[in-house]
Design a protein around this motif. Structure first.
Motif, short mmCIF file in Angstrom:
data_model
loop_
_atom_site.label_atom_id
_atom_site.label_comp_id
_atom_site.label_asym_id
_atom_site.label_seq_id
_atom_site.Cartn_x
_atom_site.Cartn_y
_atom_site.Cartn_z
N ARG A 127 0.82 -1.22 0.00
CA ARG A 127 0.00 0.00 0.00
C ARG A 127 0.85 1.26 0.00
NH1 ARG A 127 -3.00 -3.02 3.61
NH2 ARG A 127 -2.05 -2.00 5.39
N HIS A 128 2.02 1.18 0.63
CA HIS A 128 2.86 2.37 0.80
C HIS A 128 4.29 2.09 0.34
CE1 HIS A 128 -0.43 3.82 3.31
NE2 HIS A 128 -0.35 2.71 4.00
N PRO A 129 4.49 1.87 -0.96
CA PRO A 129 5.87 1.61 -1.43
C PRO A 129 6.72 2.86 -1.24
CG PRO A 129 4.40 1.94 -3.29
CD PRO A 129 3.53 1.94 -2.06
N GLY A 130 7.99 2.65 -1.15
CA GLY A 130 8.89 3.80 -0.99
C GLY A 130 9.41 3.92 0.42
N GLU A 131 9.22 5.09 1.01
CA GLU A 131 9.82 5.41 2.31
C GLU A 131 9.37 4.45 3.42
OE1 GLU A 131 12.34 7.21 5.00
OE2 GLU A 131 12.31 7.28 2.82
N LEU A 132 8.11 4.06 3.45
CA LEU A 132 7.65 3.16 4.53
C LEU A 132 8.41 1.84 4.48
CD1 LEU A 132 5.85 2.70 6.98
CD2 LEU A 132 4.16 1.72 5.44
N VAL A 133 8.69 1.34 3.30
CA VAL A 133 9.45 0.08 3.18
C VAL A 133 10.80 0.23 3.87
CG1 VAL A 133 10.55 -1.50 1.54
CG2 VAL A 133 8.26 -0.59 1.06
N ARG A 134 11.46 1.36 3.66
CA ARG A 134 12.76 1.60 4.30
C ARG A 134 12.61 1.77 5.82
NH1 ARG A 134 13.13 3.89 -0.68
NH2 ARG A 134 12.29 5.91 -0.10
N VAL A 135 11.60 2.49 6.24
CA VAL A 135 11.39 2.74 7.67
C VAL A 135 11.09 1.43 8.41
CG1 VAL A 135 9.86 3.86 9.35
CG2 VAL A 135 10.68 5.14 7.38
N LEU A 136 10.28 0.56 7.80
CA LEU A 136 9.91 -0.69 8.47
C LEU A 136 11.11 -1.57 8.79
CD1 LEU A 136 6.62 -1.72 6.62
CD2 LEU A 136 6.87 -0.84 8.95
N ARG A 137 12.18 -1.45 8.02
CA ARG A 137 13.39 -2.25 8.28
C ARG A 137 14.02 -1.92 9.63
NH1 ARG A 137 15.53 -0.63 2.70
NH2 ARG A 137 14.30 -1.97 1.35
N ARG A 138 13.77 -0.70 10.13
CA ARG A 138 14.37 -0.24 11.39
C ARG A 138 13.41 -0.30 12.58
NH1 ARG A 138 15.20 4.14 7.87
NH2 ARG A 138 14.00 5.44 9.28
N CYS A 139 12.17 -0.68 12.33
CA CYS A 139 11.14 -0.60 13.36
C CYS A 139 11.13 -1.80 14.29
CB CYS A 139 9.76 -0.48 12.72
SG CYS A 139 9.47 1.11 11.94
N SER A 140 10.57 -1.56 15.47
CA SER A 140 10.19 -2.65 16.35
C SER A 140 8.66 -2.66 16.36
CB SER A 140 10.76 -2.46 17.76
OG SER A 140 10.33 -1.24 18.31
N PHE A 141 8.09 -3.77 16.85
CA PHE A 141 6.65 -3.95 16.76
C PHE A 141 6.09 -4.48 18.08
CE2 PHE A 141 8.69 -4.64 12.71
CZ PHE A 141 8.01 -3.75 11.89
#
Length: 84
Positions: free
Chosen positions: A38-52
């Motif tokens: 749904r959100h290609p681009g920046e969110l894909v990069r941000v999710l790599r660094r996230c915790s959940f």
């Protein structure tokens, strides 16, 4: 499939362009895969660094394919925060 809510915080919220959206998935991996579509681009990069957090519990190092989602549950997407 379980239905629930994904909540985005800080940089994830900015990258997704929304504070929250619904999920329709069995596992955390499926829910995050749908978010990436749904959100290609920046969110894909941000999710790599996230915790959940799933329903308030940290996912930690568990494989996202093994984290099952509950009907009416909540996934919190937490990017690294600066400061204290």
């Amino acid at each position: 499939m379980a239905k629930g809510t994904v909540r985005y915080w800080a940089a994830a919220k900015a990258a997704a362009g929304t504070a929250e959206e619904p999920y329709d998935a069995i596992t955390l991996a499926e829910a995050l895969g749908a978010a990436r579509e749904r959100h290609p681009g920046e969110l894909v990069r941000v999710l790599r660094r996230c915790s959940f957090l799933v329903d308030g519990d940290p996912v930690g190092t568990r494989a996202h394919e093994t984290v099952r989602l509950a009907e009416g549950g909540t996934v919190e997407v937490l990017p690294p925060f600066a400061g204290g």
